[in-house]
Write a protein that holds these residues in place. Structure first.
Motif, short mmCIF file in Angstrom:
data_model
loop_
_atom_site.label_atom_id
_atom_site.label_comp_id
_atom_site.label_asym_id
_atom_site.label_seq_id
_atom_site.Cartn_x
_atom_site.Cartn_y
_atom_site.Cartn_z
N LEU A 264 0.82 -1.21 0.00
CA LEU A 264 0.00 0.00 0.00
C LEU A 264 0.86 1.26 0.00
O LEU A 264 0.65 2.18 -0.79
CB LEU A 264 -0.92 0.01 1.23
N ILE A 265 1.84 1.28 0.90
CA ILE A 265 2.65 2.49 1.05
C ILE A 265 3.46 2.75 -0.23
O ILE A 265 3.50 3.87 -0.74
CB ILE A 265 3.57 2.37 2.29
N ASN A 266 4.09 1.70 -0.74
CA ASN A 266 4.90 1.89 -1.94
C ASN A 266 4.04 2.34 -3.13
O ASN A 266 4.47 3.13 -3.96
CB ASN A 266 5.66 0.62 -2.29
N ASP A 267 2.80 1.83 -3.16
CA ASP A 267 1.89 2.22 -4.22
C ASP A 267 1.55 3.70 -4.11
O ASP A 267 1.58 4.44 -5.10
CB ASP A 267 0.61 1.39 -4.10
N LEU A 268 1.24 4.11 -2.89
CA LEU A 268 0.94 5.53 -2.65
C LEU A 268 2.13 6.40 -3.02
O LEU A 268 2.00 7.43 -3.68
CB LEU A 268 0.60 5.75 -1.18
N LEU A 269 3.31 5.97 -2.56
CA LEU A 269 4.53 6.74 -2.84
C LEU A 269 4.72 6.88 -4.35
O LEU A 269 5.06 7.96 -4.85
CB LEU A 269 5.75 6.06 -2.21
N ALA A 270 4.48 5.78 -5.06
CA ALA A 270 4.66 5.82 -6.51
C ALA A 270 3.66 6.79 -7.16
O ALA A 270 4.01 7.54 -8.06
CB ALA A 270 4.47 4.42 -7.09
N THR A 271 2.42 6.78 -6.64
CA THR A 271 1.40 7.67 -7.18
C THR A 271 1.83 9.12 -7.07
O THR A 271 1.57 9.94 -7.95
CB THR A 271 0.07 7.50 -6.40
N TYR A 272 2.47 9.45 -5.95
CA TYR A 272 2.89 10.83 -5.75
C TYR A 272 4.31 11.09 -6.22
O TYR A 272 4.91 12.11 -5.90
CB TYR A 272 2.72 11.23 -4.29
N GLY A 273 4.86 10.13 -6.95
CA GLY A 273 6.15 10.34 -7.58
C GLY A 273 7.36 10.21 -6.68
O GLY A 273 8.43 10.72 -6.99
N PHE A 274 7.19 9.53 -5.53
CA PHE A 274 8.37 9.28 -4.71
C PHE A 274 8.91 7.89 -4.99
O PHE A 274 8.21 7.05 -5.57
CB PHE A 274 8.01 9.38 -3.22
N GLY A 275 10.12 7.63 -4.51
CA GLY A 275 10.70 6.30 -4.71
C GLY A 275 10.11 5.30 -3.73
O GLY A 275 9.44 5.67 -2.77
N ARG A 276 10.35 4.00 -4.01
CA ARG A 276 9.84 2.98 -3.12
C ARG A 276 10.70 2.92 -1.86
O ARG A 276 11.86 3.28 -1.88
CB ARG A 276 9.92 1.59 -3.75
N LEU A 277 10.09 2.44 -0.76
CA LEU A 277 10.86 2.16 0.43
C LEU A 277 11.34 0.71 0.32
O LEU A 277 10.58 -0.16 -0.10
CB LEU A 277 10.00 2.32 1.68
N SER A 278 12.59 0.48 0.73
CA SER A 278 13.12 -0.88 0.59
C SER A 278 12.63 -1.76 1.73
O SER A 278 12.11 -1.28 2.74
CB SER A 278 14.64 -0.83 0.60
N ALA A 279 12.83 -3.07 1.56
CA ALA A 279 12.44 -4.03 2.59
C ALA A 279 13.08 -3.68 3.93
O ALA A 279 12.48 -3.86 4.99
CB ALA A 279 12.87 -5.44 2.17
N PHE A 280 14.28 -3.13 3.88
CA PHE A 280 15.00 -2.76 5.11
C PHE A 280 14.13 -1.89 6.01
O PHE A 280 14.00 -2.12 7.20
CB PHE A 280 16.29 -2.02 4.74
N TRP A 281 13.48 -0.89 5.39
CA TRP A 281 12.70 0.05 6.20
C TRP A 281 11.42 -0.58 6.74
O TRP A 281 10.95 -0.22 7.82
CB TRP A 281 12.42 1.34 5.43
N TYR A 282 10.85 -1.53 5.99
CA TYR A 282 9.69 -2.23 6.54
C TYR A 282 10.12 -3.14 7.67
O TYR A 282 9.39 -3.34 8.64
CB TYR A 282 8.94 -2.99 5.44
N GLY A 283 11.33 -3.68 7.56
CA GLY A 283 11.88 -4.46 8.66
C GLY A 283 12.05 -3.60 9.90
O GLY A 283 11.66 -3.98 11.00
N VAL A 284 12.63 -2.40 9.71
CA VAL A 284 12.81 -1.47 10.83
C VAL A 284 11.45 -1.14 11.43
O VAL A 284 11.27 -1.15 12.65
CB VAL A 284 13.51 -0.18 10.36
N ALA A 285 10.46 -0.87 10.58
CA ALA A 285 9.13 -0.49 11.07
C ALA A 285 8.53 -1.61 11.91
O ALA A 285 8.00 -1.37 13.00
CB ALA A 285 8.22 -0.15 9.90
#
Ligand SMILES: Nc1ncnc2c1ncn2[C@@H]1O[C@H](COP(=O)(O)OP(=O)(O)O)[C@@H](O)[C@H]1O
Ligand SMILES: [Mg+2]
Lengths: 337, 243
Positions: A192-213
């Protein structure tokens, strides 16, 4: 030192004390011995000498040309050398260590031809994994403390919105396995988050950051409870004394309650973050190459599972032991104040 | 200075207790009032209602023209004007004696460090603890701790001081040193409400004595009246018990 001599005094005869110390080491050797014996039985061949390359190894680095042409010049400057290739379209230069050069001036070069070969130290799989585990743990610890402090304060607040939200959060996190939470963070929220980010023209968050979260939110729930218990362990009369002087609720919290709660929070907090280091081993499931995942890769490559898994365990031990030593020192320092 | 009109306070937890029943008192500036009465008679509750550590259920409390029970009143500002000393001292254990007295001056009164330090030194001298200023409260005797607590409250320059049994947690030989500080304060004209069973103190400095029982004010009078011819049976009984 002090503890040891105190224990020793409990024994009437010092020899009895040392006999029991001897028993301890005897048991330890029997354990290790039988483990080794069993491994011999299945004809496991121990190759500890293969282990070091998973820590650091020397890698061959090849510098290849990207164009065809002629070696125009080789300029050596102390330890560095510059090779310049002159082609049809223009020239290109390559920086290489002096002494690694495999071409001479005016040699004809095709694309992909090797210009120089040298060796370089590189971190092995286990060290890369260790580094990721460390990075994950440190970042998740920082976020965990932030979440836990805010959570703890909300938990003891009389505002029902804050309080109930925190209770719901704690119950949600503590009531489901971390593994499932990691999967939800990566495959559900992550999508969901990566999709939203893509819609607004930002880069994807890597698995690392979902791991941290996932680790931060998981630890945050437990830290919230630790902070709450710490705050509630400080007697109500302290708040009253502060309030009776005219301090506001937050001033009393900041100057009186939290500093005192800190001392009681520290030991369970350390335990929580030691757990966090160990829990990070689950993150391999979302393809983060932390220590456990790295160890599994190393096993696949080397086919020496015994040595590598033992080494991985030892590396975890180094992390957790360092942390608990550090916290013990901090506690001693706080006890003096 | 303190005008209390018909306040009621009922605790519902853990079971219903009528702690204050229709209590009214009027205290003039500079007056020293001693409140006594059996345990559980509502003395502490009365005192704690004055600075709203407990909120009275109904009635009115006016201190120095400020309506204590009005929700619009800035309670922190009011509390800075009303010092309170507790039975169990309640010093801040993680701060030195000096910083116990400093903290609220800087945080609440927003005094400069220099001004707060001067004030702290002055108060330490007043309560006679100059040599222990860098010590942590746990290393002081009870009498010393209570004197620091008084200094901490005085640091706010309060208009009124409330004392809730300030000497009942002390060893007998330390009671005198705390009472001496309080007597000095009384002579300097501080308005004081003191919950105490120290009848010697009451006789010496109190302007009036209030006797409470079962949440109500039973008898009010000068110490003279109180100790020589109390009118109510319950007062007589109480006085006979404590002497
Ligand atoms: N916070 C509270 N919660 C419930 N009951 C209380 C509370 N504070 C006081 N009480 C009750 O109110 C009554 C009066 O208490 P208190 O004012 O402390 O009496 P005193 O100081 O005269 O001994 C007692 O019965 C006591 O149990
Ligand atoms: Mg009381």
């Amino acid at each position: 030192m002090l503890k040891k001599s105190k224990n020793r005094r409990q024994f009437n005869r010092p020899t009895a004390y040392y006999i029991w110390v001897g028993v301890f080491f005897l048991f330890l050797s029997i354990l290790i011995g039988s483990f080794y014996y069993a491994s011999q039985k299945i004809e496991y061949i121990w190759r500890w000498n293969r282990l070091p390359i998973y820590f650091v190894y020397k890698d061959d680095i090849e510098i290849t040309s990207e164009i065809d042409g002629e070696v125009e010049a080789i300029v050596v400057k102390e330890k560095e050398a510059t090779i310049t290739i002159k082609g049809m379209g223009g020239s290109e230069s390559y920086q290489v260590p002096a002494g690694s050069i495999g071409v001479e001036e005016s040699d004809l070069i095709m694309p992909g031809d090797t210009l120089a070969v040298y060796q370089k130290w590189k971190p092995g799989l286990l060290i890369i994994g260790l580094w990721f585990t460390l990075k994950l743990s440190v970042i998740a610890t920082i976020f965990g403390i932030i979440i836990g402090t805010i959570g703890g304060l909300s938990r003891v607040s009389s505002n029902p919105a804050l309080k109930w939200f925190t209770i719901a959060y704690i119950e949600l996190i503590r009531g489901s396995p971390l593994m499932v939470q990691i999967l939800i963070w990566y495959f559900v929220l992550g999508t969901l988050i990566n999709d939203l980010l893509a819609t607004y023209g930002f880069g994807r968050l890597s698995a690392f950051w979902y791991g941290v979260a996932s680790l931060s939110c998981f630890a945050g729930a437990y830290v919230t409870e630790i902070v709450r218990a710490g705050i509630q362990s400080i007697h109500r009369t302290q708040t009253e004394a502060a309030r009776s002087l005219g301090m506001s609720y937050s001033q009393a919290m900041l100057h009186i309650i939290l500093p005192q709660a800190m001392r009681r929070i520290l030991p369970p907090l350390a335990g929580q973050f030691i757990s966090l280091i160990k829990d990070s081993s689950l993150l391999g499931i979302i393809a983060i190459r932390e220590l456990t995942k790295a160890a599994r890769e190393a096993v696949t490559a080397s086919l020496q599972p015994f040595e590598i898994y033992l080494a991985a365990a030892a590396l975890y031990l180094v992390l957790t032991f360092t942390l608990s030593m550090y916290v013990q020192r901090l506690e001693r320092k706080m006890a003096i104040v | 200075m303190i005008d209390v009109r018909n306040i009621y306070k009922t605790f519902t937890q853990p079971h219903e207790v009528k702690a204050l029943v229709d209590v009214s008192t009027k205290i003039e500036p500079g007056e020293v009032i001693v409140v006594c009465g059996p345990s559980g008679s509502g003395k502490s509750t009365y005192l704690r209602c004055l600075n709203r550590l407990e909120t009275a259920d109904s009635g009115q409390i006016i201190i120095d023209g400020i309506d204590v029970l009005d929700p619009k009143t800035n309670i922190n500002q009011l509390r800075a004007e009303v010092g309170m000393v507790f039975q169990s001292f309640n010093l801040f254990p993680h701060k030195t004696v000096f910083n116990n007295i400093m903290l609220a001056q800087q945080v609440v009164r927003k005094r400069s460090k220099q001004k707060a330090q001067d004030k702290t030194m002055e108060l330490l001298e007043k309560v006679g603890i100059t040599d222990k200023s860098e010590v942590f409260p746990d290393n002081l005797s009870g009498g010393q701790q209570q004197r620091v607590a008084i200094a901490r409250a005085l640091a706010m320059d309060p208009k009124v001081m409330l004392f809730d049994e300030p000497t009942s947690a002390l060893d007998p030989e330390m009671i005198g040193e705390v009472l001496d500080v309080m007597k000095t304060l009384a002579r300097e004209g501080m308005t004081m409400v003191v919950v105490s069973h120290e009848m010697g103190f009451a006789r010496e400095v109190a302007d009036r004595v209030i006797f409470m029982d079962k949440g109500a004010v039973v008898e009010v009078g000068t110490p003279e009246h109180f100790f020589t011819h109390p009118t109510h049976e319950r007062t007589k009984l109480f006085l006979s018990q404590i002497f």
